[in-house]
Structures are given as structure tokens and as C-alpha cells.
Design an enzyme around this catalytic site. Sequence first.
Site, PDB file in Angstrom:
ATOM      1  N   ASP A   1      14.403   4.184  23.944  1.00 19.83           N
ATOM      2  CA  ASP A   1      15.363   3.172  24.385  1.00 19.83           C
ATOM      3  C   ASP A   1      14.958   2.757  25.791  1.00 19.83           C
ATOM      4  O   ASP A   1      14.956   3.587  26.716  1.00 19.83           O
ATOM      5  CB  ASP A   1      16.787   3.737  24.400  1.00 19.83           C
ATOM      6  CG  ASP A   1      17.314   3.973  22.988  1.00 19.83           C
ATOM      7  OD1 ASP A   1      16.753   3.387  22.046  1.00 19.83           O
ATOM      8  OD2 ASP A   1      18.275   4.747  22.839  1.00 19.83           O
TER       9      ASP A   1
ATOM     10  N   ASP B   1      24.008  -0.664  14.468  1.00 24.33           N
ATOM     11  CA  ASP B   1      24.793   0.205  15.347  1.00 24.33           C
ATOM     12  C   ASP B   1      26.185   0.311  14.744  1.00 24.33           C
ATOM     13  O   ASP B   1      26.916  -0.683  14.656  1.00 24.33           O
ATOM     14  CB  ASP B   1      24.873  -0.384  16.754  1.00 24.33           C
ATOM     15  CG  ASP B   1      23.507  -0.493  17.413  1.00 24.33           C
ATOM     16  OD1 ASP B   1      22.614   0.282  17.048  1.00 24.33           O
ATOM     17  OD2 ASP B   1      23.344  -1.370  18.293  1.00 24.33           O
TER      18      ASP B   1
END
Length: 304
Positions: A11, A130
Site C-alpha cells: 500500500d 473494499d
Amino acid sequence: MITKRIIPCLDVRNGRVVKGTNFQGLRDVNNPVELGKFYSDCGADELVFYDITASAEGRALFTDILTEVARTIFIPLTVGGGINSLADFDRVLKCGADKVSVNSGAIRNPTLVGEAAKRYGDQCVVLSADIKRVDGVFHVFAKGGREDTGMEAIEWIRRCVGDGAGEVVVNSIDTDGVKGGFDIEMLRAVSDAVEVPVIASGGAGCAQDFVKLFQALPKGDKLDTVIQKSVECGVSAITTFMSERCIVREKGDEENKLRRRNKIALEAAKQSGRGIIPEVLPTLSFDKMLREAAEADIKLFCYE
């Protein structure tokens, strides 16, 4: 034996790898180029690179860092963040990505997955979702987990797979960074709903969490895992622990990894009718790709 892939995830925010809990409280971890090479050298099967604030900030993905990462690794690379159009797909593929992950862009433009699959092939299109529980219902969140779309997650995933997504990454916001194990309930619901590979992300803290996941789900033959930065042990420790429990990985030697990377890129070139082979691929991989392309009568073009 069940064959699995172990896929580290980077990330990235402002050019640095970061880690948080439940998508909040992000802290600096490492340089993405150094960490990507470390995972590749340690035997990871693939690598995922997310520019996690690109969509929320309304900008394009950091292609300079992506290009550096692609130059240093010899495993398939999936890239996501700020992917909103076919032009974005084309741009990151030219920078060295093998597969492109789309999340908020597909929510804004529901036809994007189908258009990308038609041009590049479904093996090139990864849906990243998500997901968080809202009043007991799985909801899809956008903009790096910041915005509740109100959409029910399982139906959204089923629709995108029907449009051509070749893989699904399930990012559980509820278990992200908690180190208490994967969200088995959520992953079971997704894997029961689709027939493409499902990649579990969020929650692992030790090697036992991986084994528990694979043993808990009856459709484990199509389930793979992403290693987040919070996992306390390394790739080799996880794979050894899995092997001892009759859970084995795909062939992990460099030759096979390069062959798999070649295959992904060649399929995309063949599907699109254009060469999209990036110059940044490792020399050995590129030479093999040229030979395989000649045998398949695919014309390739290289990009700076």
C-alpha cells in the site's frame, strides 16, 4: 494437496509503503522498490502495488515508482489506484504491470470492467473490493475505504465477474491490520458467489492464519492470499508452515515465474490486437516473450 499463491501487497502513499488498522492511522513502513525486491527475492509468487490515495485525491497513479518496482522484480505485478479509464489501464501496463486492479473507478463507471476485459482479456482485469459490514450487511466502500457506496458487496462482485473480471481481491476493512485472522465469513460468501480466483486480504498476523483460512473454506482450490505488512513472519516461514500441512504453492522457481508473467502479457497483447509489452520487463522474460510471440504470430511494440 491444495496449490496456493502467496502475494505480498504494497500500500503506497506519497511514494512510501504504509500500513494502518481498519484503513485508518497509516504509518510509514518502507521504500516500495526495496520492499518489492525483498519480497520477490524471498520467494513470493506475485506482488500487488496499490496507490491507496490516488482515487481519493483525484489524481493518476505514481507511474515513476511503479516503473522502478517493475524493473526490480521477476514475478507478476498487479497494480491499482486511480484506475478510471482504459487509458489508465494502458498507462500502467506500459509501465510494467501485468494485471490491473480496479476499485473506485469501476464504481464510478460500471462499464469499465467489461471494456477492459474485452480489450486486454479477463486475465488482465482484477476487481478489488473494499468491504465492511454495515448493520450486518456487506457493503462496498470507495475511495480507499472512506466512502460507503451503499451497494451490497456480493451482488457487486458477481456483476463485475460476469462483466469479465478474472480475479477478485477481497479487502476486509473490518479485519484490516487487526492481526486476528482473515475474515472467513466474508471470504466464504464471495468464493461461493463466483467461479474466478478469490484473493484474501486483511487480517493475517501469523502463518497459522493462512492455514486456518485454507482449511476453513470448502472451495479453497480457488482461494489465494495477500500478505499485508502486518504479518509478523516472512514469506518463507509462511510457505514452510503451509507445506508442512499439505498446502503447497504453485511452482516458485524463477523460470516458472517468468513464464507466468510472459503468459499474462502475451494474452493481453493478443486480446487487444496491439503490443503492450513494456520495456521494463526483465531481459530474460522479454526475450522469451519475443520468441513466444513470434510462434503465436503476435506483433509486439515496445514502449519507453
